[in-house]
Write a protein that holds these residues in place. Structure first.
Motif, mmCIF file in Angstrom:
data_model
loop_
_atom_site.group_PDB
_atom_site.id
_atom_site.type_symbol
_atom_site.label_atom_id
_atom_site.label_comp_id
_atom_site.label_asym_id
_atom_site.label_seq_id
_atom_site.Cartn_x
_atom_site.Cartn_y
_atom_site.Cartn_z
ATOM 1 N N LEU A 189 0.934 -1.021 0.043
ATOM 2 C CA LEU A 189 0.118 -0.100 -0.039
ATOM 3 C C LEU A 189 0.848 1.329 0.111
ATOM 4 O O LEU A 189 1.721 1.369 0.812
ATOM 5 C CB LEU A 189 -1.010 0.213 1.287
ATOM 6 C CG LEU A 189 -1.745 1.182 1.303
ATOM 7 C CD1 LEU A 189 -2.901 1.153 0.215
ATOM 8 C CD2 LEU A 189 -2.612 0.985 2.756
ATOM 9 N N GLY A 191 0.653 5.285 0.569
ATOM 10 C CA GLY A 191 -0.160 6.327 1.165
ATOM 11 C C GLY A 191 0.365 7.561 0.482
ATOM 12 O O GLY A 191 1.571 8.075 0.214
ATOM 13 N N THR A 193 -0.760 11.919 -0.061
ATOM 14 C CA THR A 193 -1.507 13.268 0.439
ATOM 15 C C THR A 193 -1.492 14.116 -0.684
ATOM 16 O O THR A 193 -1.026 14.355 -1.541
ATOM 17 C CB THR A 193 -0.988 14.230 1.373
ATOM 18 O OG1 THR A 193 0.329 14.441 1.150
ATOM 19 C CG2 THR A 193 -0.770 13.123 2.648
ATOM 20 N N ALA A 218 -3.788 4.730 -1.690
ATOM 21 C CA ALA A 218 -4.859 5.451 -0.857
ATOM 22 C C ALA A 218 -4.321 6.779 -0.891
ATOM 23 O O ALA A 218 -3.326 7.264 -0.484
ATOM 24 C CB ALA A 218 -4.885 4.732 0.759
ATOM 25 N N PHE A 220 -5.257 10.516 0.683
ATOM 26 C CA PHE A 220 -5.721 11.244 1.803
ATOM 27 C C PHE A 220 -5.932 12.550 1.613
ATOM 28 O O PHE A 220 -4.938 13.303 1.391
ATOM 29 C CB PHE A 220 -4.725 11.139 3.158
ATOM 30 C CG PHE A 220 -4.482 9.464 3.584
ATOM 31 C CD1 PHE A 220 -5.398 9.002 4.684
ATOM 32 C CD2 PHE A 220 -3.865 8.663 2.895
ATOM 33 C CE1 PHE A 220 -5.355 7.745 5.115
ATOM 34 C CE2 PHE A 220 -3.881 7.231 3.311
ATOM 35 C CZ PHE A 220 -4.589 6.877 4.261
ATOM 36 N N PHE A 230 -3.713 9.633 7.856
ATOM 37 C CA PHE A 230 -2.223 9.552 7.093
ATOM 38 C C PHE A 230 -1.169 9.126 8.185
ATOM 39 O O PHE A 230 -0.503 8.000 7.892
ATOM 40 C CB PHE A 230 -2.237 10.409 6.432
ATOM 41 C CG PHE A 230 -0.877 10.515 5.465
ATOM 42 C CD1 PHE A 230 -0.752 9.523 4.445
ATOM 43 C CD2 PHE A 230 0.230 11.162 6.016
ATOM 44 C CE1 PHE A 230 0.682 9.560 3.652
ATOM 45 C CE2 PHE A 230 1.457 10.981 5.337
ATOM 46 C CZ PHE A 230 1.641 10.185 4.019
ATOM 47 N N LEU A 233 -1.414 5.853 10.458
ATOM 48 C CA LEU A 233 -1.127 4.703 9.429
ATOM 49 C C LEU A 233 0.388 4.653 9.214
ATOM 50 O O LEU A 233 0.809 3.587 9.222
ATOM 51 C CB LEU A 233 -1.947 4.464 8.307
ATOM 52 C CG LEU A 233 -3.523 4.377 8.559
ATOM 53 C CD1 LEU A 233 -4.281 4.528 7.430
ATOM 54 C CD2 LEU A 233 -3.763 2.923 9.229
ATOM 55 N N ALA A 234 0.795 5.703 8.761
ATOM 56 C CA ALA A 234 2.283 5.743 8.291
ATOM 57 C C ALA A 234 3.269 5.412 9.699
ATOM 58 O O ALA A 234 4.150 4.530 9.424
ATOM 59 C CB ALA A 234 2.701 7.267 8.085
ATOM 60 N N PHE A 239 2.185 1.363 5.512
ATOM 61 C CA PHE A 239 2.652 1.702 4.186
ATOM 62 C C PHE A 239 3.930 1.119 3.736
ATOM 63 O O PHE A 239 4.663 1.083 4.418
ATOM 64 C CB PHE A 239 2.555 3.390 3.871
ATOM 65 C CG PHE A 239 1.251 4.032 4.254
ATOM 66 C CD1 PHE A 239 0.092 3.510 3.770
ATOM 67 C CD2 PHE A 239 1.269 4.980 5.088
ATOM 68 C CE1 PHE A 239 -1.175 4.221 3.692
ATOM 69 C CE2 PHE A 239 0.062 5.832 5.548
ATOM 70 C CZ PHE A 239 -1.057 5.364 4.866
ATOM 71 N N VAL A 242 5.488 6.081 1.201
ATOM 72 C CA VAL A 242 4.636 7.341 1.141
ATOM 73 C C VAL A 242 4.966 8.543 0.282
ATOM 74 O O VAL A 242 6.042 8.830 -0.178
ATOM 75 C CB VAL A 242 4.168 7.857 2.740
ATOM 76 C CG1 VAL A 242 3.960 6.836 3.825
ATOM 77 C CG2 VAL A 242 5.596 8.639 2.877
ATOM 78 N N ASP A 244 4.262 12.025 0.344
ATOM 79 C CA ASP A 244 3.587 13.027 1.067
ATOM 80 C C ASP A 244 3.788 14.493 0.245
ATOM 81 O O ASP A 244 4.669 15.268 0.806
ATOM 82 C CB ASP A 244 4.133 13.031 2.375
ATOM 83 C CG ASP A 244 3.600 13.764 3.409
ATOM 84 O OD1 ASP A 244 2.236 14.664 3.085
ATOM 85 O OD2 ASP A 244 3.985 14.074 4.787
ATOM 86 N N GLN A 276 9.883 7.512 1.725
ATOM 87 C CA GLN A 276 9.009 8.762 1.942
ATOM 88 C C GLN A 276 9.471 9.581 0.713
ATOM 89 O O GLN A 276 10.823 9.714 0.740
ATOM 90 C CB GLN A 276 8.735 9.390 3.018
ATOM 91 C CG GLN A 276 9.894 9.782 3.579
ATOM 92 C CD GLN A 276 9.486 10.691 5.256
ATOM 93 O OE1 GLN A 276 8.415 11.235 5.059
ATOM 94 N NE2 GLN A 276 10.494 10.868 6.078
#
Length: 412
Positions: A189, A191, A193, A218, A220, A230, A233-234, A239, A242, A244, A276
Motif C-alpha cells: 500500500l 499512502g 496526500t 490510498a 488522503f 495518514f 497509519l504511516a 504503508f 508514502v 506526502d 517517503q
C-alpha cells in the motif's frame, strides 16, 4: 457465514450502569453478542462485568488500589486507560471481539480514545460522548476510522432523549461489525496526500501508474482529519511507501490554525522507517475555518475563500521560510529513505504565473530557504516543473522505480 458479531462495551459501570446495560440489551436484541468491560475505580456494577476493574488495572501493570491510593482522578483514569487499551488489543488479537463501543463524559472519552487507538483500521470503533466533535479532542488523539455520536441528555440517568443516541450507537457498531471489509493487505500500500483536482492533480497520473506496478494507492485529503489518519497509519508501518506531497497541515499547525493534524505531521513515515517522497503542495497557504476569525498570526494577509467551511491565507515570505524550516525539522528525524522533490515552478494550481495566488518572489524565497535547511538524510531533487506538470509525476515514478530496483520496495 453467521451475522453474529461480538461488541466490547466499555464504561464506568459504577456510575453508568443503566446506560451501559441498555446499550448491551440493544445489541443483543439485534442478534449480537456483548462483552462488558468495567473501567470504574471506586464503585461496583450491579452485576459482574466480563472484565472487571481489577482485570483492567492489572492488564496495564497496576492495581485498583494503586489507582485509589494515588488520590488523583486523572492519574486513576490514566491507569485504567492503559489497562483498557492493552486488554482490548489483546482481545482483538485473540479474535474475541469484532467492534468496540465506549461510553463516557470527558473522563470516559479520554480513556475511549486510548482504547480505540489500540485497535487497527477496520475494527469498528464507536465513542458515545458528551463532548463528541468538541475542540477538547486534539486531532492527534483520533484513530483513523473512529466514529463518534453526541450523547445528548445523558449526563445522568436514562431518558428518552439519551436512549435515541445510545440505541443508534448500539445499532451502528453492530451493523458496522457485520458490514466492514477490513484492509486486505494483499498488495503493498502506498499512502499519498493531496487536495481536490482543482488545486493538485498529480494523483490522476500517479494512481494508475502505481497500480500498474502492483501497488494499492490510498489518497488522503490533507484537511486536518485526513492528515491525522495518514500519519497514524504511516507511524504503524501500514504503508510500503508514502508520497506526502501536500504538507500544508504542518503550515496550518505552526500558524495557529485549528485545521491541524497535530504537531507530529510529517513524522509518521520517518518514525517507522517507511520510504517517503515529499513535496510542497499548497505549502504557501494556511487553511482556516471559514466561519471563524482569521488566526491572529495571519491578520491583514490576503484571504481566498474556498467555500463556506474553508478559507486560505497566503503566507508572507517570512512565513514561507518558517514553513521550510518546519518541514526540514520533521524530515531530519526520518529513519528511512527520504526524497524531497522540489518543483521550481510552483506548488498548487493557483500559484502559476498569472494565477489568482501567484507570488513568484515568495516562491523564490521559499525555495532558497528549503535548499539551505534541507537535512542531510533527505535527497533533494530540484525539478524544472510545476507540481501539477507531467514532469513532476514522472520524477516521483522514477524514484519509486529506483527503490524497486534497489530492493527498497518489494512488489509481489
Amino acid at each position: 457465514m453467521s451475522d453474529t458479531r461480538t461488541i466490547l462495551v466499555v464504561g464506568t459501570y459504577d456510575t453508568k450502569d443503566d446506560e451501559l446495560n441498555y446499550i448491551a440489551d440493544v445489541i443483543r436484541g439485534q442478534g449480537g453478542r456483548v462483552l462488558t468491560m468495567d473501567v470504574s475505580v471506586l464503585g461496583d456494577p450491579s452485576k459482574p462485568a466480563d472484565y472487571s476493574k481489577h482485570d483492567v488495572a492489572e492488564a496495564g501493570g497496576h492495581s485498583i488500589q494503586e489507582a485509589i491510593d494515588g488520590g488523583d482522578e486523572n492519574l486513576a483514569m490514566q491507569i485504567m486507560a492503559k489497562g483498557a487499551a492493552t486488554l482490548a488489543a489483546r482481545l482483538h488479537h485473540e479474535g474475541a471481539l469484532d467492534g468496540v463501543l465506549v461510553l463516557g463524559g470527558t473522563m470516559g472519552t479520554d480513556l475511549a480514545l486510548d482504547v480505540c487507538s489500540a485497535l487497527p483500521l477496520g475494527v469498528p470503533k464507536y465513542i458515545v460522548s458528551t463532548v463528541s466533535f468538541s475542540p477538547l479532542i486534539p486531532p492527534e488523539r483520533l484513530p483513523a476510522d473512529v466514529q463518534m455520536i453526541l450523547w445528548a441528555g445523558g449526563l445522568y440517568g436514562l431518558n428518552s432523549v439519551c436512549r435515541a443516541s445510545l440505541s443508534q450507537a448500539a445499532g451502528a457498531v453492530l451493523g458496522a461489525a457485520r458490514a466492514v471489509e477490513p484492509p486486505k493487505r494483499d498488495r503493498p500500500l502506498i499512502g499519498m496526500t493531496s487536495f481536490g483536482k482543482t488545486v493538485l492533480r498529480y494523483m490522476v497520473a500517479l494512481k494508475p501508474a502505481l497500480e500498474s506496478r502492483g501497488f494499492e494507492v490510498a489518497v488522503f485529503h490533507a484537511t486536518g482529519m485526513g492528515g491525522r489518519a495518514f500519519e497514524s497509519l504511516a507511524e504503524e508501518g501500514a504503508f510500503a511507501a508514502v508520497l506526502d506531497f501536500a504538507p500544508q497541515e504542518l503550515g496550518n499547525h505552526i500558524m495557529g490554525s485549528s485545521i491541524s493534524a497535530g504537531a507530529t505531521r510529517m513524522t509518521g513515515a520517518g518514525k517507522s522507517g517507511t520510504p517517503q517522497i515529499v513535496s510542497i503542495g499548497c505549502y504557501d497557504l494556511v487553511d482556516f475555518v471559514g466561519w471563524q476569525e482569521v488566526p491572529p498570526k495571519l491578520n491583514g494577509q490576503e484571504v481566498h475563500a474556498h467555500n463556506r467551511l474553508l478559507s486560505s491565507v497566503m503566507m508572507t515570505p517570512d512565513q514561507r521560510c518558517e514553513m521550510a524550516r518546519a518541514m526540514a525539522g520533521q524530515l531530519a528525524q526520518a529513519l528511512g529513505p527520504t526524497t524531497l522533490l522540489l518543483p521550481m515552478h510552483g506548488g498548487n494550481e493557483w500559484d502559476r504565473p498569472g494565477g489568482p495566488l501567484s507570488d513568484p518572489e515568495g516562491l523564490v524565497v521559499f525555495i532558497e530557504e528549503l535548499r539551505n535547511v534541507c537535512p542531510e538524510n533527505a535527497e533533494l531533487i530540484e525539478l524544472e516543473a510545476h507540481i501539477n506538470d507531467e514532469g513532476f509525476a514522472r520524477a516521483a515514478l522514477r524514484q519509486i522505480d529506483d527503490w524497486i530496483q534497489q530492493g527498497v520496495l518489494n512488489v509481489q
